[in-house]
Design an enzyme around this catalytic site. Structure first.
Site, PDB file in Angstrom:
ATOM      1  N   THR A 281      33.451  42.448  17.541  1.00 31.65           N
ATOM      2  CA  THR A 281      33.987  42.629  18.888  1.00 31.65           C
ATOM      3  C   THR A 281      35.328  41.915  18.978  1.00 31.65           C
ATOM      4  O   THR A 281      35.818  41.337  18.004  1.00 31.65           O
ATOM      5  CB  THR A 281      33.026  42.047  19.946  1.00 31.65           C
ATOM      6  OG1 THR A 281      33.110  40.614  19.941  1.00 31.65           O
ATOM      7  CG2 THR A 281      31.590  42.475  19.690  1.00 31.65           C
ATOM      8  N   CYS A 282      35.916  41.903  20.167  1.00 25.68           N
ATOM      9  CA  CYS A 282      37.229  41.288  20.307  1.00 25.68           C
ATOM     10  C   CYS A 282      37.166  39.769  20.187  1.00 25.68           C
ATOM     11  O   CYS A 282      38.195  39.128  19.951  1.00 25.68           O
ATOM     12  CB  CYS A 282      37.860  41.678  21.635  1.00 25.68           C
ATOM     13  SG  CYS A 282      36.888  41.224  23.084  1.00 25.68           S
TER      14      CYS A 282
ATOM     15  N   ALA B  26      39.775  48.298  28.873  1.00 23.50           N
ATOM     16  CA  ALA B  26      40.776  48.737  29.836  1.00 23.50           C
ATOM     17  C   ALA B  26      40.114  49.243  31.113  1.00 23.50           C
ATOM     18  O   ALA B  26      40.564  48.943  32.230  1.00 23.50           O
ATOM     19  CB  ALA B  26      41.637  49.832  29.217  1.00 23.50           C
TER      20      ALA B  26
ATOM     21  N   SER C 141      29.113  33.834  25.394  1.00 23.54           N
ATOM     22  CA  SER C 141      30.401  34.484  25.608  1.00 23.54           C
ATOM     23  C   SER C 141      31.416  33.517  26.207  1.00 23.54           C
ATOM     24  O   SER C 141      31.052  32.461  26.735  1.00 23.54           O
ATOM     25  CB  SER C 141      30.239  35.695  26.535  1.00 23.54           C
ATOM     26  OG  SER C 141      29.387  36.664  25.953  1.00 23.54           O
TER      27      SER C 141
END
Length: 446
Positions: free
Chosen positions: A49-50, A194, A109
């Site tokens: 993931t990012c 986004a 997270s």
């Protein structure tokens, strides 16, 4: 046999290192083929993931397994293995399982309780499953993890006012520029991140929103959904000139906003301030733009300190989820321990059914004039007797699965009922562990 996770995340490495160790989506199939053929690796799932790159693996030996997973990462990303070692955390056994549960529920997270990671874990697991790199253990574990996260989000307030990196980006924009209603906002990219940013922007009352993407159809689809406008990526520099806030989230491997580009943009803007928020990994914006006057550039690491006003409530919910995680861990470990009991119970039932079948054949020979109805009645009652006789032994076998000396106890159980050969035959025909018949070594006590 053991479960290990080798993790690079926002706690272990800065964004510049994380982006070096990010799997491109179109390379994952080849990556799985290479990883599953590493020595010691029996099952594997890659989570990319990012904010994190993690490899979950079932390995036959802890030291060998984690070494070859790290070696794979070093070779795949063409970096020195010492670099990989310096930026990775390794968890084993119970700790590896707890790590997965904390990740999928959003407790690990950047922004506590974000929900996007759940879909990412699910999608990465399904891809691994389709590539044939998961088996008995990970098919069970990851399904339990996904179900746990769904329950955590529905049964607690951890996901109230949904928070994600995209949400934090919007909050940062408000902190820098105040109300967003009269600001010109540019979204570069049309993916999930986004769209999350757009969703949160819509909640702030922002009206002037433009979406730019390499695929114009995707830009149009996303813009139409939130009543914005759209443009082609070739017009990026022109769009920057008229924007107050820019949020980028593309999958580009190189910078799409460079320092020379921003120099030209700021000349056209007559140095009017502009906020750039880069939520992509690898980064979309060249860090060199930080040296340009009136350009306020932030990347994902700058978002770490941003939390929503409900953080205290989220922490309360997190404590509830941690209790759910503890219960789920116990359930998984009990399931693991039961794996060794399944062949024993199956062998016991098979032996009982063979005895019943042999007895019915004897009855048929000695009483050939039995009607079909009488035969069915006798067979039914014999099965009832067998089921009642097996009830306590099967319950005993299941109870043995939780004992510290379960292997010796199960062996003794097999000897009592003389089913050792049957058990071995079942293990050979239906191995309960993918690519191996070894036993797990987990600690049920915490």
């Amino acid at each position: 046999m053991h479960i290990v996770v080798v993790s690079v995340n926002h706690k272990t490495a800065d964004v510049s290192l994380r982006e070096q160790l990010t799997f491109a989506e179109d390379t994952l199939t080849n990556a799985y083929n290479a990883l599953i053929n590493q020595k010691s690796v029996l099952e594997c799932v890659i989570l990319s993931t990012c904010n994190r790159t993690e490899i979950y693996a079932v390995v036959d030996q802890v030291h060998t397994g984690r070494y070859y997973v790290k070696s794979f990462m070093a070779e795949w990303f063409n970096v020195d293995i010492e670099t990989v070692k310096s930026v990775t955390d390794v968890e084993v056994g119970n700790d590896a399982i707890l790590h997965l549960f904390n990740v999928v529920t959003g407790l690990d997270s950047i922004v506590l309780g974000e929900t996007q990671i759940l879909g990412q874990v699910r999608d990465n697991f399904l891809l691994a499953q389709s590539e044939g790199t998961t088996g008995t253990v990970f098919n069970k574990l990851f399904k339990m993890a996904v179900s746990l996260a769904k329950n955590a989000h529905t049964q607690t307030d951890i996901s109230s006012n949904a928070v994600s990196v995209s949400y934090a980006a919007v909050e940062l924009s408000k902190k820098v520029l105040g109300t967003l209603e009269q600001k010109n906002i540019l979204i570069v990219g049309a993916g999930e991140m986004a769209e999350l940013a757009l969703e949160n922007l819509a909640g702030t009352g922002a009206k002037s929103i433009t979406v730019i993407n390499r695929t114009l159809e995707k830009a149009q689809s996303l813009a139409d959904k939130y009543k914005g406008t759209y443009q082609d990526m070739s017009l990026l520099q022109e769009a920057l000139v008229t924007s107050d806030i820019v949020i980028t989230s593309t999958s580009a491997r190189d910078f799409i906003i460079t320092e020379p580009m921003m120099q030209e943009v700021m000349k056209s803007r007559q140095n009017a301030p502009i906020v750039l928020i880069d939520i992509a990994v690898p980064r979309d914006i060249d860090p060199a733009v930080n040296d340009i006057d009136m350009v306020f550039n932030y990347d994902v690491d700058d978002l770490k300190g941003l939390v929503d006003a409900n953080l205290a409530e989220r922490e309360k919910a997190a404590n509830v989820i941690r209790n759910m995680i503890d219960s789920e861990l116990v359930s998984f470990l009990e399931w693991v321990n039961m794996l060794g009991v399944v062949p024993v119970i199956s062998a016991l039932r098979e032996k009982a059914l063979r005895i019943q079948e042999t007895t019915m054949e004897s009855i048929d020979r000695k009483m050939p004039d039995l009607s079909e109805r009488d035969r069915k009645v006798i067979s039914k009652h014999m099965k009832s007797v067998i089921n009642q006789l097996l009830k306590d032994p099967i319950a005993g076998a299941k109870e043995i699965s939780g004992h510290p000396d379960r292997e010796a106890s199960l062996q003794f159980f097999q000897e009592i009922f003389n089913i050792t050969n049957e058990v071995e035959s079942i293990k050979q025909k239906e191995p309960i562990i993918h690519r191996s018949e070894s036993s797990f070594n987990f600690d049920l006590k915490r």
